[in-house]
Design a protein around this motif. Sequence first.
Motif, mmCIF file in Angstrom:
data_model
loop_
_atom_site.group_PDB
_atom_site.id
_atom_site.type_symbol
_atom_site.label_atom_id
_atom_site.label_comp_id
_atom_site.label_asym_id
_atom_site.label_seq_id
_atom_site.Cartn_x
_atom_site.Cartn_y
_atom_site.Cartn_z
ATOM 1 N N ASP A 334 -4.267 20.853 73.719
ATOM 2 C CA ASP A 334 -3.552 22.094 73.477
ATOM 3 C C ASP A 334 -2.115 21.820 73.052
ATOM 4 N N LEU A 335 -1.456 20.898 73.739
ATOM 5 C CA LEU A 335 -0.067 20.578 73.408
ATOM 6 C C LEU A 335 0.055 19.973 72.016
ATOM 7 N N ALA A 336 -0.997 19.274 71.581
ATOM 8 C CA ALA A 336 -0.963 18.651 70.253
ATOM 9 C C ALA A 336 -0.831 19.685 69.137
ATOM 10 N N GLN A 337 -1.249 20.936 69.400
ATOM 11 C CA GLN A 337 -1.141 21.986 68.389
ATOM 12 C C GLN A 337 0.308 22.311 68.063
ATOM 13 N N PHE A 338 1.219 21.967 68.974
ATOM 14 C CA PHE A 338 2.627 22.313 68.790
ATOM 15 C C PHE A 338 3.496 21.087 68.522
ATOM 16 N N GLU A 339 2.856 19.937 68.272
ATOM 17 C CA GLU A 339 3.622 18.709 68.113
ATOM 18 C C GLU A 339 4.564 18.778 66.919
ATOM 19 N N LYS A 340 4.130 19.368 65.821
ATOM 20 C CA LYS A 340 5.007 19.500 64.663
ATOM 21 C C LYS A 340 6.253 20.309 64.997
ATOM 22 N N PHE A 341 6.081 21.334 65.823
ATOM 23 C CA PHE A 341 7.213 22.186 66.180
ATOM 24 C C PHE A 341 8.100 21.513 67.225
ATOM 25 N N GLN A 342 7.471 20.798 68.154
ATOM 26 C CA GLN A 342 8.241 20.142 69.202
ATOM 27 C C GLN A 342 9.191 19.096 68.621
ATOM 28 N N ARG A 343 8.821 18.558 67.488
ATOM 29 C CA ARG A 343 9.680 17.588 66.799
ATOM 30 C C ARG A 343 11.036 18.196 66.465
#
Length: 750
Positions: A334-343
């Motif tokens: 689930d967290l991987a879906q937001f990895e681009k944004f977390q960057r």
Amino acid sequence: MTKIFKISKLELSILFYSPVAWIAIVIFMIQNGIGFFGLLGSYQEAISMGINVDNLTFSLFIDLNGLFDTVLQNLYLYIPLITMGLMSRELQSGSIKLLLSAPVKIREIILGKYLSMVGYAVILVLILVIYASAGALIIKNPDIKLILSGLVGIFLLTCTYSAIGLFMSSLTAYQVVAAISTLAVFAALKFIGSVGQGIDFVRDLTYFLSISGRADDMLKGLITTKDVLYFLIIIALFLSLSIIRLKNQRESLSPLISYSRYAGIFALALVLGFFSSRPGLIGYLDMTRAKSRTLTKNSQDIVKQIKGPLEITTYVNLLDQNVYFGLPQSRNTDLAQFEKFQRFLPDLQMKYVYYYDAADLKNNNNMSYQGDITGLSTRQLAEKVADNMGLDLDMFMPPAEIRKIINLKPENNSVVRVLRYKGRMSYLRFYDGVDQFPSEAEISAAIKRLIVRVPKVAFITGHHERSIDRTGERNYQMMSTMRRNRKSLINQGFDVIQLDLKKQNIPSDLSVLVIGDPSVPIGSDEKVKIDRYLARGGNMLVSTEPGRQNIVNPILKPIGLSVMDGMLVHSSKNDSPDLILSQIWNGKGRLPLSGASALQYTPTLPFQAEALAISTKNGWNRTFPVDLNVGEITLDPLKNDVSGPFPVIISLNRQIGKRQQHIIVSGDADFLSNAELSHPKGDNERFIKNLFNYFSDGSFPVDISRPRAIDDSILLGKKDISVLRTILLGVVPALILIAGSIVLLRRKRN
């Protein structure tokens, strides 16, 4: 360093004095080459048949069954065969005692042997470089950096496998046992990522240790410090374990001290791995030409406006069908879906709230439990689901408790995310279809709603218009308010309301007023409100159907538009006579219209008129009744048929003050409907998206489009590829075998 290089050189010579190393190289080259040339031949044939293809670099090297994907599937089988004798041979022959007593450090022994395996890894990568070079010459405009990123990933993975194999070889004198043990460790490192996923701290550690998919990002063009450090830490871990293993053999130590050394190194690796994978400490390098592994510029511009903590809370309902996505076991996915944004959002905070509730126990279509729920209370149903899933019901809030925190009944108590930033909030949902997670477009839209004025779309009611609440074929729910449709307006950043002009005035902050195919006349008082709204510069979208000219023409008359009498038809052997495949104004698609009227414009106000969709030339306007069941019809001047083309959708634009006013009228109402939204013969969804982007002045939906891939052609013909295939799969492997045979024969003579 000199001793390390000498040991490495000696180990490489021993390795290549064995036929195993030569045979492995030949098999590696042929096995991967067969798949590469097979795929290349398929694409070359498709292109020669006139089929459009693009992104060939990704398809041939990275995608499923591409060259690098094939390497990853089989690489683990090669390394144990090469590493199994590194230390086992020394243990079996007894030469280990000479090594340990020689004036050389144990560290130098291990690093020397490992460096020889790095050399072998370089040879394997060079074989891939041959294919990469061939691909770069064959493909038009290849994405070279993407290929290089994949080669780096494979090299690091090979080096990691080699370090593991070296350690396992130091544990036993039997080479076969060392090889099997190495495979067992590979399997364990793949499996460990699924261990302890329900416990936060354990989940982070085991997820770090997992080697499964660790090179995938590099293969797809994204090099991160997290992945690079993972490989380096695992390499250092197993090399250190090998050194400790030999030291323990040389020194007489108690088992407690021996095992504490192993534990200390292992703990240090976990600590380093834990901190190296923290979101704020990760560095990124996108090697793709289109920067496809990074947020688009529009999304980056949005997230740059977030200053401070952005909180995303996922409310996970035990009774919803999407409960699995929010459980602790699925947290990393689930967290991987937001990895681009977390960057780009170091202060992004992800929270999870667990509860159980049911909006309607009589309708369980979207519930996790699909059995008979007759007579079951919400609590009893939750107990049944928790028991079936092996979950502790105590981790889920009861309905009364969650309702004190947030009212999720308007969301049908589905699994949903709530974004909060500086007192504002927006929703992010899961959707129907194969990929149920929100994409960059939906996430960017939800974030943007927190920082800008949200565009509001109002649908007029009270005249039997198309409904935005109902699911029938003629209604507009899918494109407007359907929560599980990712393309609906509410999921693309818009607020959608209904407006009864008999009781309400038109809000001044509307982005667009929609009059969706009224079937009874609009009252005079309501028309006055519409006229005033248009005079202020308000945007409007009107859709209608043949036979309703007398209902909509009074609304359109002040702006110089009118719907012509009759219906547009065309001659076709296969389609219904009223199906008009209109041409979109930019020439980039068709818009199928089922039952449409032609429009005409008489300039009365300073509007600029533009036809957004035009009927085909082989169609005509018929004012006589049309029997749609007679099959193919023909133009009949006796029936006052007038041949086309005709404008079917017209846009009127004018400048009022500092803003542009947009009025769009469509002679067809079905292209927005639930039934026609995904019409197989047209681009309805894209057209509707562009319409509302137009009304919101480009604010929503968020445009995440990227430049079209330019590696879309193969420069060699079928015969040329066949020659290249013969060289790389026949001649080169034969030369390698000949070279190996010469080396082995010379070694035997000496």
